[in-house]
Motif scaffolding. Sequence first.
Motif, PDB file in Angstrom:
ATOM      1  N   LEU A  79     126.888  62.627   8.980  1.00 16.62           N
ATOM      2  CA  LEU A  79     126.302  61.413   9.558  1.00 16.62           C
ATOM      3  C   LEU A  79     126.273  60.271   8.541  1.00 16.62           C
ATOM      4  CD1 LEU A  79     123.317  62.905  11.598  1.00 16.62           C
ATOM      5  CD2 LEU A  79     125.449  61.963  12.510  1.00 16.62           C
ATOM      6  N   LEU A  80     125.903  60.594   7.304  1.00 16.01           N
ATOM      7  CA  LEU A  80     125.880  59.569   6.262  1.00 16.01           C
ATOM      8  C   LEU A  80     127.283  59.044   5.971  1.00 16.01           C
ATOM      9  CD1 LEU A  80     123.289  61.018   3.712  1.00 16.01           C
ATOM     10  CD2 LEU A  80     123.003  59.049   5.214  1.00 16.01           C
ATOM     11  N   GLY A  81     128.255  59.931   5.982  1.00 23.05           N
ATOM     12  CA  GLY A  81     129.635  59.502   5.766  1.00 23.05           C
ATOM     13  C   GLY A  81     130.115  58.573   6.866  1.00 23.05           C
ATOM     14  N   TRP A  82     129.732  58.901   8.108  1.00 16.59           N
ATOM     15  CA  TRP A  82     130.105  58.043   9.243  1.00 16.59           C
ATOM     16  C   TRP A  82     129.419  56.676   9.129  1.00 16.59           C
ATOM     17  CZ3 TRP A  82     126.998  56.000  13.196  1.00 16.59           C
ATOM     18  CH2 TRP A  82     127.696  55.373  14.238  1.00 16.59           C
ATOM     19  N   GLY A  83     128.124  56.684   8.810  1.00 14.23           N
ATOM     20  CA  GLY A  83     127.397  55.424   8.651  1.00 14.23           C
ATOM     21  C   GLY A  83     127.930  54.594   7.504  1.00 14.23           C
ATOM     22  N   ASP A  84     128.287  55.259   6.401  1.00 12.24           N
ATOM     23  CA  ASP A  84     128.842  54.567   5.244  1.00 12.24           C
ATOM     24  C   ASP A  84     130.169  53.888   5.602  1.00 12.24           C
ATOM     25  OD1 ASP A  84     128.637  54.280   2.163  1.00 12.24           O
ATOM     26  OD2 ASP A  84     130.677  54.996   2.471  1.00 12.24           O
ATOM     27  N   ALA A  85     130.984  54.586   6.381  1.00  8.78           N
ATOM     28  CA  ALA A  85     132.270  54.016   6.791  1.00  8.78           C
ATOM     29  C   ALA A  85     132.073  52.799   7.692  1.00  8.78           C
ATOM     30  CB  ALA A  85     133.102  55.079   7.511  1.00  8.78           C
ATOM     31  N   VAL A  86     131.062  52.850   8.570  1.00 13.07           N
ATOM     32  CA  VAL A  86     130.793  51.716   9.462  1.00 13.07           C
ATOM     33  C   VAL A  86     130.341  50.493   8.667  1.00 13.07           C
ATOM     34  CG1 VAL A  86     129.276  50.867  11.298  1.00 13.07           C
ATOM     35  CG2 VAL A  86     130.265  53.158  11.458  1.00 13.07           C
ATOM     36  N   VAL A  87     129.412  50.713   7.710  1.00  3.74           N
ATOM     37  CA  VAL A  87     128.892  49.598   6.915  1.00  3.74           C
ATOM     38  C   VAL A  87     129.996  48.953   6.089  1.00  3.74           C
ATOM     39  CG1 VAL A  87     127.328  48.988   5.020  1.00  3.74           C
ATOM     40  CG2 VAL A  87     126.559  50.539   6.824  1.00  3.74           C
ATOM     41  N   ARG A  88     130.915  49.760   5.578  1.00  3.75           N
ATOM     42  CA  ARG A  88     131.991  49.238   4.735  1.00  3.75           C
ATOM     43  C   ARG A  88     133.009  48.425   5.521  1.00  3.75           C
ATOM     44  NH1 ARG A  88     132.056  51.439  -0.410  1.00  3.75           N
ATOM     45  NH2 ARG A  88     130.699  53.258  -0.726  1.00  3.75           N
ATOM     46  N   ARG A  89     132.924  48.433   6.835  1.00  4.01           N
ATOM     47  CA  ARG A  89     133.834  47.638   7.660  1.00  4.01           C
ATOM     48  C   ARG A  89     133.282  46.245   7.963  1.00  4.01           C
ATOM     49  NH1 ARG A  89     137.948  50.549  10.162  1.00  4.01           N
ATOM     50  NH2 ARG A  89     137.847  52.810   9.856  1.00  4.01           N
ATOM     51  N   ILE A  90     132.002  46.011   7.639  1.00  5.15           N
ATOM     52  CA  ILE A  90     131.394  44.711   7.894  1.00  5.15           C
ATOM     53  C   ILE A  90     131.718  43.793   6.713  1.00  5.15           C
ATOM     54  CG2 ILE A  90     129.237  43.494   8.370  1.00  5.15           C
ATOM     55  CD1 ILE A  90     128.083  46.144   9.343  1.00  5.15           C
ATOM     56  N   PRO A  91     132.389  42.650   6.946  1.00  2.78           N
ATOM     57  CA  PRO A  91     132.938  41.826   5.856  1.00  2.78           C
ATOM     58  C   PRO A  91     131.955  41.473   4.746  1.00  2.78           C
ATOM     59  CG  PRO A  91     133.711  41.036   7.965  1.00  2.78           C
ATOM     60  CD  PRO A  91     132.710  42.108   8.260  1.00  2.78           C
ATOM     61  N   VAL A  92     130.833  40.805   5.048  1.00  3.72           N
ATOM     62  CA  VAL A  92     129.928  40.333   4.006  1.00  3.72           C
ATOM     63  C   VAL A  92     129.058  41.475   3.471  1.00  3.72           C
ATOM     64  CG1 VAL A  92     128.039  38.753   3.470  1.00  3.72           C
ATOM     65  CG2 VAL A  92     129.876  38.034   5.015  1.00  3.72           C
ATOM     66  N   VAL A  93     128.563  42.291   4.389  1.00  2.45           N
ATOM     67  CA  VAL A  93     127.691  43.400   3.992  1.00  2.45           C
ATOM     68  C   VAL A  93     128.447  44.396   3.128  1.00  2.45           C
ATOM     69  CG1 VAL A  93     126.261  45.294   4.859  1.00  2.45           C
ATOM     70  CG2 VAL A  93     126.321  43.115   6.076  1.00  2.45           C
ATOM     71  N   ARG A  94     129.740  44.535   3.375  1.00  2.35           N
ATOM     72  CA  ARG A  94     130.560  45.521   2.675  1.00  2.35           C
ATOM     73  C   ARG A  94     130.499  45.338   1.158  1.00  2.35           C
ATOM     74  NH1 ARG A  94     136.450  45.084   4.608  1.00  2.35           N
ATOM     75  NH2 ARG A  94     136.135  42.998   3.769  1.00  2.35           N
ATOM     76  N   SER A  95     130.670  44.106   0.667  1.00  4.33           N
ATOM     77  CA  SER A  95     130.693  43.877  -0.777  1.00  4.33           C
ATOM     78  C   SER A  95     129.327  44.126  -1.405  1.00  4.33           C
ATOM     79  CB  SER A  95     131.145  42.439  -1.068  1.00  4.33           C
ATOM     80  OG  SER A  95     130.296  41.512  -0.418  1.00  4.33           O
ATOM     81  N   ILE A  96     128.259  43.687  -0.729  1.00 10.17           N
ATOM     82  CA  ILE A  96     126.904  43.883  -1.269  1.00 10.17           C
ATOM     83  C   ILE A  96     126.564  45.370  -1.297  1.00 10.17           C
ATOM     84  CG2 ILE A  96     124.464  43.360  -0.959  1.00 10.17           C
ATOM     85  CD1 ILE A  96     125.309  40.788   0.440  1.00 10.17           C
ATOM     86  N   TYR A  97     126.813  46.048  -0.171  1.00 13.79           N
ATOM     87  CA  TYR A  97     126.461  47.470  -0.062  1.00 13.79           C
ATOM     88  C   TYR A  97     127.235  48.305  -1.066  1.00 13.79           C
ATOM     89  CZ  TYR A  97     126.174  52.154   1.948  1.00 13.79           C
ATOM     90  OH  TYR A  97     125.981  53.498   2.126  1.00 13.79           O
ATOM     91  N   SER A  98     128.525  48.025  -1.225  1.00 12.78           N
ATOM     92  CA  SER A  98     129.343  48.811  -2.146  1.00 12.78           C
ATOM     93  C   SER A  98     128.869  48.663  -3.583  1.00 12.78           C
ATOM     94  CB  SER A  98     130.813  48.376  -2.038  1.00 12.78           C
ATOM     95  OG  SER A  98     131.305  48.602  -0.740  1.00 12.78           O
TER      96      SER A  98
END
Length: 206
Positions: A79-98
Amino acid sequence: MHALRKWLLSGLLVIVPLFITLAVLKWIIDTLDQTLWVLPASWQVWLAEHNVRGLGVLLTLAILLVVGAVASNFIGKRLLGWGDAVVRRIPVVRSIYSSVKQVSDTLFSENGNAFRTAVLVQWPRENVWTIAFVTGAPGGEVMGHLGGEEYLSVYVPTTPNPTGGYFVMLKRSDCIELKMSVDEALKYIVSMGVVAPSATALPATR
């Protein structure tokens, strides 16, 4: 007058750290008590009427334990892997989250080496010494430009606030590894040299 001044300073040395510690603890408890919004409205009213404090700390710890337990099993990891993959697809959030995730994984990982070693380095110029912390070693393209010598990634904290500082890459031969613990080194930095490490914490040989 000399005795009065001495007593006044001694009193300040006792009261000020205690006062600041209590103020910080109060701020933490008040902040965590805001997590009580997840409880039913009737519970929140009852807790407010009876002025129950500190329950937010227990609730936060419980939430962290539950999330940690779920994340440790097979289904939770999927579930965490799936959620992580979804968040990394969001343009602005992706850079901050990573960026935040990489730092947190480095600092809190059981196998991480961040802030495990204190070193003595010359900073910001030659013959001016300060204490820094080894965070790893350069890699990738950066290492290709540094030549054949071995380098260390070093964090040089500022004083008295060690959360700000500088990330530099220094030759291993220019870093003197210290026997003092990271906690001792941080105390030494935060106190601006007032709280010296124990006598047994002497610099290691190069």
